[in-house]
Design a protein around this motif. Structure first.
Motif, PDB file in Angstrom:
ATOM      1  N   ASP A  45      -3.351  -2.849   2.820  1.00 36.46           N
ATOM      2  CA  ASP A  45      -4.638  -2.538   2.178  1.00 36.46           C
ATOM      3  C   ASP A  45      -4.555  -2.781   0.678  1.00 36.46           C
ATOM      4  O   ASP A  45      -5.469  -3.332   0.064  1.00 36.46           O
ATOM      5  CB  ASP A  45      -5.024  -1.066   2.405  1.00 36.46           C
ATOM      6  N   VAL A 105       1.095   8.097  12.609  1.00 35.49           N
ATOM      7  CA  VAL A 105       1.057   6.737  12.062  1.00 35.49           C
ATOM      8  C   VAL A 105       0.171   6.620  10.823  1.00 35.49           C
ATOM      9  O   VAL A 105       0.066   5.553  10.232  1.00 35.49           O
ATOM     10  CB  VAL A 105       0.603   5.695  13.124  1.00 35.49           C
ATOM     11  N   GLY A 106      -0.441   7.724  10.429  1.00 30.94           N
ATOM     12  CA  GLY A 106      -1.211   7.708   9.186  1.00 30.94           C
ATOM     13  C   GLY A 106      -2.596   7.104   9.296  1.00 30.94           C
ATOM     14  O   GLY A 106      -3.160   6.674   8.306  1.00 30.94           O
ATOM     15  N   ASN A 150      -0.704   1.157   4.715  1.00 25.33           N
ATOM     16  CA  ASN A 150      -1.624   0.971   3.587  1.00 25.33           C
ATOM     17  C   ASN A 150      -1.123  -0.009   2.535  1.00 25.33           C
ATOM     18  O   ASN A 150      -1.851  -0.343   1.610  1.00 25.33           O
ATOM     19  CB  ASN A 150      -2.004   2.321   2.975  1.00 25.33           C
ATOM     20  N   GLY A 151       0.123  -0.476   2.656  1.00 28.60           N
ATOM     21  CA  GLY A 151       0.596  -1.508   1.736  1.00 28.60           C
ATOM     22  C   GLY A 151      -0.233  -2.773   1.849  1.00 28.60           C
ATOM     23  O   GLY A 151      -0.546  -3.431   0.851  1.00 28.60           O
ATOM     24  N   PRO A 170      -5.513   3.199   7.387  1.00 24.56           N
ATOM     25  CA  PRO A 170      -5.619   1.901   6.737  1.00 24.56           C
ATOM     26  C   PRO A 170      -6.552   0.944   7.490  1.00 24.56           C
ATOM     27  O   PRO A 170      -6.815   1.119   8.675  1.00 24.56           O
ATOM     28  CB  PRO A 170      -4.194   1.374   6.756  1.00 24.56           C
ATOM     29  N   GLN A 216       4.021  -2.309   6.961  1.00 27.42           N
ATOM     30  CA  GLN A 216       4.898  -1.292   7.544  1.00 27.42           C
ATOM     31  C   GLN A 216       4.276  -0.949   8.891  1.00 27.42           C
ATOM     32  O   GLN A 216       3.633   0.085   9.035  1.00 27.42           O
ATOM     33  CB  GLN A 216       4.893  -0.035   6.674  1.00 27.42           C
ATOM     34  N   PRO A 217       4.429  -1.834   9.880  1.00 26.97           N
ATOM     35  CA  PRO A 217       3.729  -1.595  11.143  1.00 26.97           C
ATOM     36  C   PRO A 217       4.259  -0.350  11.854  1.00 26.97           C
ATOM     37  O   PRO A 217       5.465  -0.098  11.855  1.00 26.97           O
ATOM     38  CB  PRO A 217       4.011  -2.867  11.958  1.00 26.97           C
ATOM     39  N   ARG A 218       3.325   0.424  12.382  1.00 29.18           N
ATOM     40  CA  ARG A 218       3.692   1.636  13.120  1.00 29.18           C
ATOM     41  C   ARG A 218       2.759   1.758  14.310  1.00 29.18           C
ATOM     42  O   ARG A 218       1.608   1.366  14.235  1.00 29.18           O
ATOM     43  CB  ARG A 218       3.471   2.876  12.254  1.00 29.18           C
ATOM     44  N   GLU A 245       3.552 -12.794   2.367  1.00 25.62           N
ATOM     45  CA  GLU A 245       3.291 -11.520   1.685  1.00 25.62           C
ATOM     46  C   GLU A 245       2.959 -10.408   2.671  1.00 25.62           C
ATOM     47  O   GLU A 245       3.358  -9.259   2.475  1.00 25.62           O
ATOM     48  CB  GLU A 245       2.159 -11.683   0.663  1.00 25.62           C
TER      49      GLU A 245
END
Lengths: 810, 221
Positions: free
Chosen positions: B91, B167-168, B88-89, B179, B39-41, B33
């Motif tokens: 998370d 990268v957020g 954040n997916g 995240p 979404q690695p950045r 999962e």
């Protein structure tokens, strides 16, 4: 002069990078760029003028980060930005629009972050009002990386002005926003919110943006705007540099304008020279005419589901009708029960989840808002908001992160005029039931006529046919044997007209035995007739099998790959609808309950708990409940089992995951007892109340959640205040409940400070209360230093402390 | 990104012990999962570096104190500021199981921690390869909040690499990165290939940590 009148008549040019130019002129790292509006106005005027002279029709006032999180004089900063911009326009002698530029707030919204959605709206609202007062011509929302913040900004713009709104987001090379949204999601969301021009900026250069722009152009029926960087950023000697020069930039942009951009400019790394080259090369180009795209798209924050091609499954299980346990969960505010229903349907293959939480005795608006918020916090599936209460509908649509499906309107004038304005404001795809003031038409023609009325009324609100999905109405077969025929005929004819359709499938079999046999056959027939979406129970094996086989036979499952993957290893299908779907197929997604292990039924409750078998534990508890007293079960089986596991954990023979699987099994055992007791009508006694919380500033709460489960296992009533909890909230709850014990968790050295503050306030306001603390950075020394009564190095320690403190008489 | 199962088990508290069958299965489920959801950045920038005699590190217009880091950076003329996140997916996935299955949440937490480590290692390797072309070497990652490098540098550090936009990664008021599965680190660049003295878990002063690696030869870096 209004931008709306000029759009599409000629290509509109917008200015380029500003931040990088300010840095060149001496803006220090860490210095707030907007402060220069007041301290270095001449620099701003200069840059704006250069862009105007380069041919920009729109210049962005220097207001990108001007919000209350960064400034305490937002109005002054924004006003100065417009004074400077206007001065530049005057000096240039050109006609130009000045945009109020709004970027991200810099904070992450809940649930991932800590900023409340409505607070984000109010932060932007303040900026918008200041911009309007300062004379903005346009509101430009740009460099957005999160759809939720984007929605907050758009709502603020719309609710506080009539100005044209343009919105652009940042995509990465995977063609996604940082929070995962695809171009389809962004397009549907922004079109739904009635933004005047939508598009992308920053992050990438024009070359990398091209394929993303192409996707947006495919789905968008509104003007598109694009402002790329001057290529991909690269560092050189500690400085960020961009490699795409003015001519190359203009050349790439020419192609993108040819693909349909109406507004074009630049972002980071672009200069007046880039804009000059761009305007010189492209000023004569004719905007590509806009066409109305016929895609019906529903989205979550990250995922777009399209109706009209392969049929879509809408899960119907989040609905209290006929479910006493669900009703009880709603009355108790038992959100986990509802969330579990959501996750189970997602795992079973639902594409969209219907959400209906209406019950006469609860506050439906509050419950709907909470349910939508919680579901979108844990699942990436789009939601269908299902309520007849317009207030609940509006609250849910407002806080929804995406473009929702709306269930429903019908042909009744009153209903349409109460719901369509909401769709006009927030966006959405609406289910229209083919019935009206005269009831349910008995013919397909009659239902089609109602559908026409719905389309016509929707048009008055600017809602296009693609955003209406007609429910052709499934009527019960047992009362009228022509029911299915009429419904399917209506679906077929709507399909022929290019319309979208939906059916609540299960109603067909009401009053008949073996309902799933009828339901699945009807579902197949409806899909064959052209049904766009079925509202079904995705946990029913027969329904999913009907769907999967239809996808194969209808040519929607390329090379039958999905079918093979799912069914190759499965046992042959059983016709009985009660057979567990999970037992027959391997699902691609993991199951919520974790690992399943088969165990013989003769396992005792103690065995089940020690082995961590959740489902068996419930059954084992049920089995003994008739024969033994509940206290005997708790003290004779449940607690000893927990003690075995707890001791094993102490000794290092049992590890955390096993401890927790046992805790879940024990929880299931308690659940069985609770259900039994409530059937008997007696109340179960609880031990003391313990308040737990992750302290303010901290958002890591797994440790606290573990402690909660374990304490509950031992019979305590745990009040979990959640994460990021201010000291005042904790103190108030302790005072209210007179709780003898509080558990606080903190993970960071930076947040231990708020733990200390909480303890201090507790000592003043609730001197009777003991405080136990835990969390990654804590040590015994730390705990002593901040005045805690107890430090638990792991979750079991907190249980032992509670037992010692509160349960001495055991 | 290959998630190191041994590392994940260590985060779960297994130490050197083998997992039971059910934990192992749950871990595989969580790995699947995580791989599907992450979404690695990452982002990094290279800056000139000055380390003062009294252990101040000066780079990217920032100045901060750390004896541990200054030792780590001995002989380095440049420094890389690095940040990476799983997005954040993950998370959301962790939120999901925190609500529905605490056992799975705990395992997922460990798996995600191992995943971000694996991703950082992978990024570091590719940076190393790039530098090798210039005849330069990379020092091990060193993160704010580690050793005596104060976590208070985090806001300026993130700003220097524009991490929120690229990268957020943002900071909560409490200084927590979001995240949740995010890492920031500096890496020294040097002309000489000297391995650093000690690294990772073993260098940390929190000696009573339940997750402390038992021996540095146990796991290969």
């Amino acid at each position: 002069m209004n931008l709306r009148d000029e759009l599409g008549k000629r290509i509109i040019f917008i200015d380029g990078g500003l931040g990088s130019l300010l840095q060149e002129r001496g803006l220090e790292p860490g210095e707030l760029p907007e402060s220069w509006n007041l301290t270095r106005p001449e620099v701003l005027i200069d840059i704006h003028r250069e862009y105007l002279e380069a041919g920009a029709d729109i210049i962005s006032a220097n207001t990108f980060g001007a919000n209350r999180f960064k400034y305490n004089n937002v109005d002054e900063i924004i006003n100065a930005a417009f004074v400077n911009a206007r001065k530049a326009v005057e000096e240039s002698g050109r006609k130009a629009y000045i945009a109020l530029d709004m970027g991200p707030t810099g904070k992450l919204l809940k649930p991932m972050g800590t900023l409340d959605f409505e607070e984000a709206v109010s932060v932007y609202a303040e900026v918008v009002r200041a911009g309007v007062k300062a004379g903005a011509d346009i509101i430009l929302i740009e460099t957005m990386t999160d759809t939720y913040e984007l929605k907050a900004a758009v709502l603020a713009a719309k609710e506080n002005s009539d100005l044209p709104v343009m919105a652009t987001v940042v995509f990465d090379e995977h063609q996604k926003m940082l929070t995962g949204a695809t171009p389809e999601v962004v397009t549907a969301l922004l079109e739904g919110l009635r933004v005047d021009a939508i598009g992308m900026n920053c992050g990438l250069g024009p070359k990398q943006m091209k394929p993303i722009f192409e996707k947006m152009a495919k789905y968008a029926s509104v003007p598109l705007i694009i402002t790329p960087n001057a290529g991909l950023p690269r560092t050189e000697g500690g400085k960020t540099v961009y490699d795409v020069g003015p001519e190359e930039f203009a050349c790439d942009m020419e192609e993108i304008i040819g693909m349909g951009a109406w507004i074009a400019g630049g972002c980071c790394g672009t200069t007046p020279a880039h804009i000059k080259a761009l305007t010189k090369r492209c000023a004569g180009m004719k905007p590509k005419p806009l066409t109305e795209k016929d895609y019906t798209i529903v989205t979550s924050y990250s995922t777009a589901v399209m109706l009209g091609g392969r049929p879509v499954i809408i899960g119907e299980r989040i609905n209290p009708t006929g479910k006493s346990k669900f009703k009880q969960a709603l009355r108790d505010g038992n959100m986990e029960y509802i969330l579990e229903e959501g996750v189970r349907q997602a795992d079973s293959g639902a594409h969209i989840l219907d959400v209906n939480v209406g019950l006469p005795e609860i506050d439906e608006t509050a419950m709907m808002q909470r349910t939508v918020y919680e579901l979108q916090s844990i699942l990436p599936l789009p939601l269908q908001i299902d309520t007849t209460n317009p207030e609940a509908m509006e609250r849910a649509m407002r806080i929804y992160n995406g473009k929702p499906m709306i269930n429903s309107v019908n042909g009744k004038s009153e209903v349409m005029h109460s719901i369509f304005p909401l769709v006009q404001k927030y966006g959405g795809t609406v289910v229209g039931l083919a019935l009206d003031e005269d009831g349910i038409p008995q013919t397909a023609e009659g239902r089609l006529a109602v559908a026409e009325k719905i389309y016509d009324t929707a048009a008055e609100y600017g809602i296009k046919p693609k955003d209406i999905v007609i429910d052709a109405l499934t009527m019960t077969m047992s009362t009228d044997s022509s029911s299915a025929g009429i419904t399917l005929d209506a679906v077929r004819r709507l399909k022929a007209q290019g319309r979208r359709t939906v059916l609540g499938v299960s109603n067909i079999s009401f009053g008949l035995p073996q309902r799933e046999a009828i339901n699945s056959a009807f579902f197949l027939m409806a899909m064959q007739a052209g049904l766009s979406a079925g509202i079904i129970n995705p946990n029913a094996a027969a329904m999913i099998r009907a769907y999967d086989t239809f996808c194969v036979l209808g040519g929607y499952d390329s090379q039958c790959m999905s079918y093979i993957e799912k069914y190759a290893a499965a046992e042959p299908a059983v016709m009985s609808g009660t057979a567990s779907f999970e037992a027959q197929t391997k699902t691609a997604a993991g199951k919520t309950t974790g690992v399943k292990a088969s165990a013989p039924h003769e396992l005792t409750l103690t065995d089940c708990i020690v082995k961590g078998l959740k489902e068996q534990a419930y059954k084992a508890a049920e089995a003994v409940l008739g024969t033994k007293d509940t206290m005997e079960i708790i003290n004779g089986e449940l607690v000893p089992a927990l003690d075995i596991v707890g001791k094993g954990f102490e000794k290092g023979t049992i590890f955390l995951p096993q401890l927790l699987m046992s805790a879940e099994a024990a929880k299931a055992g308690f659940e069985a007892i609770k259900d039994y007791v409530s059937r008997q009508g007696t109340a179960q006694e609880k031990k003391a109340v313990i308040v737990i919380a992750t302290v303010k500033g901290d958002i890591h709460d797994i440790g606290k959640n573990i402690v909660k489960v374990l304490l509950e296992n031992y019979g305590y009533e745990v009040i979990d205040l959640g994460k990021d909890v201010p000291p005042e909230t904790i103190v108030a709850k302790v005072a209210e409940t007179h709780a003898p014990l509080v558990g606080l968790s903190a993970l960071m050295t930076t947040t231990v400070v708020s733990m200390e503050e909480t303890i201090k306030q507790l000592r003043d306001a609730a001197p009777w209360c003991k405080v136990m603390v835990g969390g990654a950075v804590l040590t015994q020394e730390y705990a002593d230093m901040i005045g805690a009564d107890f430090y638990g190095k792991d979750a079991m320690q907190s249980v032992y402390y509670a037992e010692e403190l509160l349960n001495q008489g055991k | 990104m290959i998630i190191d199962r041994k590392e994940a088990l260590r985060y779960m508290g297994f130490g050197k012990n083998d997992p039971d069958e059910r934990t192992a299965a749950l871990m595989e489920e969580c790995i699947r999962e995580t791989e599907n959801t992450a979404q690695p950045r990452h982002v990094y920038r290279r800056f000139g570096l000055k380390v003062t005699e009294d252990d101040y590190i000066e780079a990217a217009g920032l100045r901060f104190h750390s004896r541990n880091l200054s030792k780590n950076l001995t002989g380095c003329g440049e420094i890389i500021f690095f940040a990476a996140t799983l997005g954040n997916g993950v998370d959301m996935l962790m939120n999901r199981y925190a609500r529905l299955s605490i056992a799975k949440a705990a395992v997922l937490q460990a798996v995600a921690a191992a995943a971000i480590e694996a991703y950082c290692n992978q990024c570091q390797k590719s940076i190393e390869e790039k530098l090798a072309g210039e005849g330069l070497y990379l020092r091990p990652r060193f993160s704010p909040g580690y050793g005596d490098l104060s976590i208070a540098v985090q806001p300026d550090f993130l700003a220097a690499i524009d991490a929120s936009k690229t990268v957020g990664i943002v900071l909560s008021e409490g200084g927590v990165m979001l995240p949740e599965k995010s890492v920031t680190a500096v890496m020294g660049i040097s002309g000489e290939n000297s391995r650093c003295h000690i690294e990772g878990c073993e260098a940390c002063p929190k000696k009573d940590c339940a997750y402390r690696r038992e021996s540095r030869n146990e796991f290969k870096r």
